[in-house]
Design an enzyme around this catalytic site. Sequence first.
Site, short mmCIF file in Angstrom:
data_model
loop_
_atom_site.label_atom_id
_atom_site.label_comp_id
_atom_site.label_asym_id
_atom_site.label_seq_id
_atom_site.Cartn_x
_atom_site.Cartn_y
_atom_site.Cartn_z
CB ALA A 84 46.54 35.41 18.22
CG LEU A 116 37.79 24.22 26.90
CD1 LEU A 116 36.69 25.04 26.25
CD2 LEU A 116 37.51 22.74 26.74
CE LYS A 153 37.31 29.82 24.50
NZ LYS A 153 37.39 31.12 25.16
NE ARG A 192 39.51 28.37 34.02
CZ ARG A 192 38.74 27.59 33.27
NH1 ARG A 192 38.76 26.28 33.43
NH2 ARG A 192 37.93 28.11 32.36
CE LYS A 194 31.92 21.87 26.68
NZ LYS A 194 31.05 22.25 27.81
CB CYS A 223 66.68 52.03 38.70
SG CYS A 223 67.37 50.79 37.58
CB CYS A 266 66.61 46.85 34.49
SG CYS A 266 67.28 47.66 35.96
CB CYS A 296 65.28 47.98 39.32
SG CYS A 296 64.06 48.58 38.12
#
EC number: 6.5.1.2
Length: 691
Positions: A42, A92, A123, A144, A300, A421, A437, A443
């Site tokens: 979310a 999607l 899903k 993918r 779909k 650092c 930083c 660092c």
Amino acid sequence: MSSPDADQTAPEVLRQWQALAEEVREHQFRYYVRDAPIISDAEFDELLRRLEALEEQHPELRTPDSPTQLVGGAGFATDFEPVDHLERMLSLDNAFTADELAAWAGRIHAEVGDAAHYLCELKIDGVALSLVYREGRLTRASTRGDGRTGEDVTLNARTIADVPERLTPGDDYPVPEVLEVRGEVFFRLDDFQALNASLVEEGKAPFANPRNSAAGSLRQKDPAVTARRRLRMICHGLGHVEGFRPATLHQAYLALRAWGLPVSEHTTLATDLAGVRERIDYWGEHRHEVDHEIDGVVVKVDEVALQRRLGSTSRAPRWAIAYKYPPEEAQTKLLDIRVNVGRTGRITPFAFMTPVKVAGSTVGQATLHNASEIKRKGVLIGDTVVIRKAGDVIPEVLGPVVELRDGSEREFIMPTTCPECGSPLAPEKEGDADIRCPNARGCPGQLRERVFHVASRNGLDIEVLGYEAGVALLQAKVIADEGELFALTERDLLRTDLFRTKAGELSANGKRLLVNLDKAKAAPLWRVLVALSIRHVGPTAARALATEFGSLDAIAAASTDQLAAVEGVGPTIAAAVTEWFAVDWHREIVDKWRAAGVRMVDERDESVPRTLAGLTIVVTGSLTGFSRDDAKEAIVARGGKAAGSVSKKTNYVVAGDSPGSKYDKAVELGVPILDEDGFRRLLADGPASRT
């Protein structure tokens, strides 16, 4: 034209866009590359929506390399050999409310009227996989990736019981010549629990959730390990197909089942939005009765002809949407808040909590983003807090249960120095919520990430130089920064335990690293540009700059206006390039690489005829014989410009399958449109082939 007020706020808008795009990309890296996300679905979706909204208001900020224009893990290194999908493997779009679902259905109705029926399916919370069958035999399986190029996991996929080695021909559905089928790899909940129990017995860390375990199991280097883990698969779509043209997705699923491929038992057809809502409500109440984790329902358009008519955006089909269920919540104790420094120097506080079960997995850690977010949530160390897992996957802290406080709680104080650092921390610009930083050069945290990026697939693609190797080289002080990578010798590598055998000799991986570093010196200029970690410069912009200027020196010497004028670059990337080359130690890295033999010019193969000199060509849709990158490189090698958008200056548009809005724009402007055969003739003979 922008208003005077808009002009006055442009610098602030640009800073806001840069910070937001950087944050989205960092979370994509953690999710797709590390399999270790630190924010909820979310929260990520909200970040992406804010970025999309900002680019909608200011289209000039939208670059080809923006996270809004990329699919999934585009631009990040992977562990397996890259392979091109025959047809794009898109993501999607999501809906989280009934209103958002209705808005999507309204857009469908506006385009096709009442002609559409809707296929509703669960899903599955797993890992996307693409299978390719030729003449009924499994020839390839891939993840993918970025939607065009994925990881080759064929050997591992063959160990999954649900994946047939050969398709079963049927009277109603003859096996097609070529079948690219998409699906989801996952764990059943009882198999996941059994796997974690066995890992604990072996003294290993258990997986946080089934999705992570599926990803880790599919990516095992040893297929025997994958075979011992009871992965499952369900197919949910088609890619490129030859010899089979279903009228509906429902018919395609019947064919897949007839051929022996696994299809969900929980797929139903709805004639209207009311039917879709009924299915969503049903599974919202019965989701825990399914033997695997789900985080929503995918809806779909069933008719294939309507799918083609509706088309897709650069990242998702317009004819499908994922409705995500509200997250589940739990309470636990906030034990501590600690900070981490990211690869760009951003300081992120993390909540460490008493582990608690939420939505089927154990949660003990979550990001709190920044000090402002901690203040907004009102959490104190020692609080009982409410956590949720958006999409049943990634945890987030919602806030404290104030009535349970006993007075022992204490406020978190953001550190003033970098935990890596010791450098003083501060916002990069006044008004920024994040502190950073500033010690980009020294660092250790930032340095580790830059070294890793040099070797990434879209960088110089150096095998063996992974995260572990980079850390080993830095910790042993074999290299001080990424500038010294190409000067490494056998003697240097022997100073690290990682590359030294017990007999004190250079290991096989050490020898491979030296060979691969030497090979990387001859990489194309665009890869060198990406490897330099210039903010916002990904493969698309790097190719455009390399083609236009021809050498790194010419790019460094160009003005911001000259850089911005290059198609595919624009003002944001141009400013980032100018700022990068203005830093002394950045130029020192370039000098070190040059001295070590890294090629800094865009050398062209003189044997390739310049048949496309002066032509601007746009490629859209999926081509059978070319990946998107291959097509662009073929155009550039012949003197043409591979543009990302269609305009009056475009000479040709090459349209493959599912071409999308660029095809429509070409028709509108009267730009000549070529199919793949026409494109091949154009490459060979130039414009003369069109007369």
